[in-house]
Design a protein around this motif. Sequence first.
Motif, PDB file in Angstrom:
ATOM      1  N   GLY A 145       0.687  -1.200  -0.702  1.00 55.85           N
ATOM      2  CA  GLY A 145      -0.097  -0.247   0.217  1.00 55.85           C
ATOM      3  C   GLY A 145       0.670   1.467  -0.095  1.00 55.85           C
ATOM      4  N   LEU A 146       1.549   1.058   0.648  1.00 56.60           N
ATOM      5  CA  LEU A 146       2.832   2.407   1.074  1.00 56.60           C
ATOM      6  C   LEU A 146       3.467   2.714  -0.596  1.00 56.60           C
ATOM      7  N   ALA A 147       4.234   1.862  -1.199  1.00 51.67           N
ATOM      8  CA  ALA A 147       4.765   1.737  -2.821  1.00 51.67           C
ATOM      9  C   ALA A 147       3.785   2.367  -3.747  1.00 51.67           C
ATOM     10  N   LEU A 148       2.646   1.823  -2.978  1.00 52.92           N
ATOM     11  CA  LEU A 148       1.411   2.270  -4.451  1.00 52.92           C
ATOM     12  C   LEU A 148       0.968   4.219  -4.163  1.00 52.92           C
ATOM     13  N   VAL A 149       0.691   4.178  -2.522  1.00 59.32           N
ATOM     14  CA  VAL A 149       0.455   5.929  -1.756  1.00 59.32           C
ATOM     15  C   VAL A 149       1.738   6.086  -2.591  1.00 59.32           C
ATOM     16  N   TYR A 150       2.867   6.175  -2.795  1.00 61.97           N
ATOM     17  CA  TYR A 150       3.913   7.030  -3.273  1.00 61.97           C
ATOM     18  C   TYR A 150       3.988   7.570  -4.332  1.00 61.97           C
ATOM     19  N   GLY A 151       4.025   6.130  -5.436  1.00 61.25           N
ATOM     20  CA  GLY A 151       3.357   6.838  -6.909  1.00 61.25           C
ATOM     21  C   GLY A 151       2.816   7.358  -6.738  1.00 61.25           C
ATOM     22  N   LEU A 152       1.328   7.928  -6.268  1.00 58.27           N
ATOM     23  CA  LEU A 152       0.601   8.193  -6.238  1.00 58.27           C
ATOM     24  C   LEU A 152       1.085   9.888  -6.168  1.00 58.27           C
ATOM     25  N   VAL A 153       1.846   9.901  -4.644  1.00 59.89           N
ATOM     26  CA  VAL A 153       2.642  11.405  -4.410  1.00 59.89           C
ATOM     27  C   VAL A 153       3.501  11.632  -5.382  1.00 59.89           C
ATOM     28  N   CYS A 154       4.366  10.656  -5.809  1.00 58.22           N
ATOM     29  CA  CYS A 154       5.115  11.340  -7.082  1.00 58.22           C
ATOM     30  C   CYS A 154       4.275  11.928  -8.483  1.00 58.22           C
ATOM     31  N   LEU A 155       3.117  11.338  -8.689  1.00 61.37           N
ATOM     32  CA  LEU A 155       2.779  11.949  -9.831  1.00 61.37           C
ATOM     33  C   LEU A 155       1.994  13.375  -9.209  1.00 61.37           C
ATOM     34  N   ALA A 156       1.949  13.400  -7.843  1.00 62.97           N
ATOM     35  CA  ALA A 156       0.770  15.350  -7.466  1.00 62.97           C
ATOM     36  C   ALA A 156       2.152  15.697  -7.650  1.00 62.97           C
ATOM     37  N   MET A 157       3.838  15.266  -7.434  1.00 60.47           N
ATOM     38  CA  MET A 157       4.295  15.682  -7.627  1.00 60.47           C
ATOM     39  C   MET A 157       4.849  16.182  -8.602  1.00 60.47           C
ATOM     40  N   ALA A 158       4.570  15.293  -9.369  1.00 60.41           N
ATOM     41  CA  ALA A 158       5.225  16.119 -10.430  1.00 60.41           C
ATOM     42  C   ALA A 158       4.751  17.010 -10.972  1.00 60.41           C
ATOM     43  N   TYR A 159       2.795  17.164 -11.160  1.00 56.83           N
ATOM     44  CA  TYR A 159       2.582  18.501 -10.715  1.00 56.83           C
ATOM     45  C   TYR A 159       2.511  19.881 -10.524  1.00 56.83           C
TER      46      TYR A 159
END
Length: 629
Positions: free
Chosen positions: A386-400
Amino acid sequence: MGEVVQMHFTTVDYVIFALLLVASAGIGLFHAFSGGRQRTTQEFLMADRSMSCLPVSLSLLATFQSAVAILGAPSEVYTFGTQYWFLGCSYFLGLLIPAHVFIPVFYRLRLSSAYEYLELRFNKTVRICGTVTFIFQMVIYMGVVLYAPALALNAVTGFDLWGAVLAMGLVCTLYTALGGLKAVIWTDVFQTVVMFAGQLAVIVVGASQAGGIAEVWRKATEGNRIAGLDLNPDPLERHTFWTLGVGGVFLMLALYGVNQAQVQRYLSSRSEREAVMSCYVVFPCQQVVLCLGCLMGLVMFARYGEDSPLDKGYVKTNDQMVLYFVMDVFRDLPGLPGLFVACLFSGALSTISSAFNSLATVTMEDLIKPHFPNMTEEKATLLSKGLALVYGLVCLAMAYVASVMGSVLQAAFSIFGMVGGPLLGLFCLGMFFPWANPTGAVVGLVAGLTMAFWIGIGSFVSRMSGVAPGPPVNATDLPLFDNVTATVMSTLAANVTAAPRPSGVQALYSLSYMWYSAHNSATVVLVGLLVSLITGPMKEKELTPGTVFPVLGTVLFFLPERLREKMCCVTPLDRKPGDVGAPPYQMAKKDGNGVPRHGEDTADGEDPEARVATTPSQATHHTVQETAL
């Protein structure tokens, strides 16, 4: 100076790019449903400590060979010449020291997270400080790593910006969250091959179009792009032999010695020897990567001379220039632009997948497990995914966020360089100076970070306002080694008419970015030692065995034994497991499956709790930290 028509991708290019994503996802899914099926945290986060030397070394290489470096090195060499190649000299010490100092300490303590070491050596507060600093560093970094190449690609080829960002971000999140570290390492191996293929294709085709390698070399020599040995000791000079060959060592140590993404790979090795060997194998690979980057820059120079696409207004920034060159070279060769873009995105994918996995590991091991010691293995594994998944989504947010920040993009990059130095200083303080205490460690880290941000932001602001000498900052110039001041000027002429040598605070702001890591880690060590001596240094009996590397005892060999003991420099790390009275921590020098290696038996005087940790049924449980408290 009008805008040139965008060069577009053909269907074949899109197919090759799609194949890269499909293959990466396929490797991830294969590891999700094979072997132990990622049912334990040991397998998910540490690849069951079963990896051999070759995949680990290629993964180490891929992790920090980001898309930024693939685009940055050629434009650096095109603009300034081959002085940058001397960075290769720093690889000797930059990889030897981790192999023989950091790996033995980390591996024998059987850690999962590098920051666990800080608790064994100091206390929980220092561990939390280190972990939070690392999370802050990586979260900012991975967003930019994902966004920057997509932006360059979009500007040159019209490739859909958010399509590229989302495709990469989601594929990467998928295989990291499902396949764990094993998937990350094996996709890194595949992506390293793609990176080499893409860069080689550009060099071979580009050189043959320019009239062969000999002709490329002749043009580069005539254009003063082949740099000699610059032994100027001035630390304000951007690139000299000393800044690259010596300053670069500290940069390499921050990346290969103490960064969780790399430490995790060492610890996933089958044995300590394999971990050390992987460091040795990385060395020639690093040199090859560096040479490819430099050759690509020279081939670019042979094609364009002083008349760069940047000057003509075809592209707006240096990173776009490399892509423009690639599209130009491969204009009539369908499929090859796609290969280079696959190479570029392989760089980005390998970097961000490592970031997701290492972030999931430190969050799990340093922030969650200590508070829930009774969590079942199944729950812990599910939570890690779950954490790996969450950090993946955080990464997309950071790209934005990166897309909105614009010119602050470069400052975000420099944060990676800024934070790496103080963390290196913190580990060096603990490992080499036995009398450093927890108070000194925390104060030192804060002082190092303060110094880092002061210099980093000060230099950024003064360049923006044109006060400091050196080139003005270009909004999206992509720094080479992910650092703020690695801006590239469009001509060398601007350097000749540079302002007089700065003094005082301006001199600090003008420090070459290659010295940042050394300067900031030295700040941590000096402040940490000073505070430790004031607040009462640690005694040898307070130290956890095996957390100090006996470098001082070796250096101060001429002092009498009694004095050395008083200075707490005599620590038995260099004893081998078979020696009489070997320290108890050596016991953990076993494989992840709990079977002693090379027929080594357990040493005497071992903590009974530590013995439990290495029985087969509980090999996966995380007990180092409990036994050390």
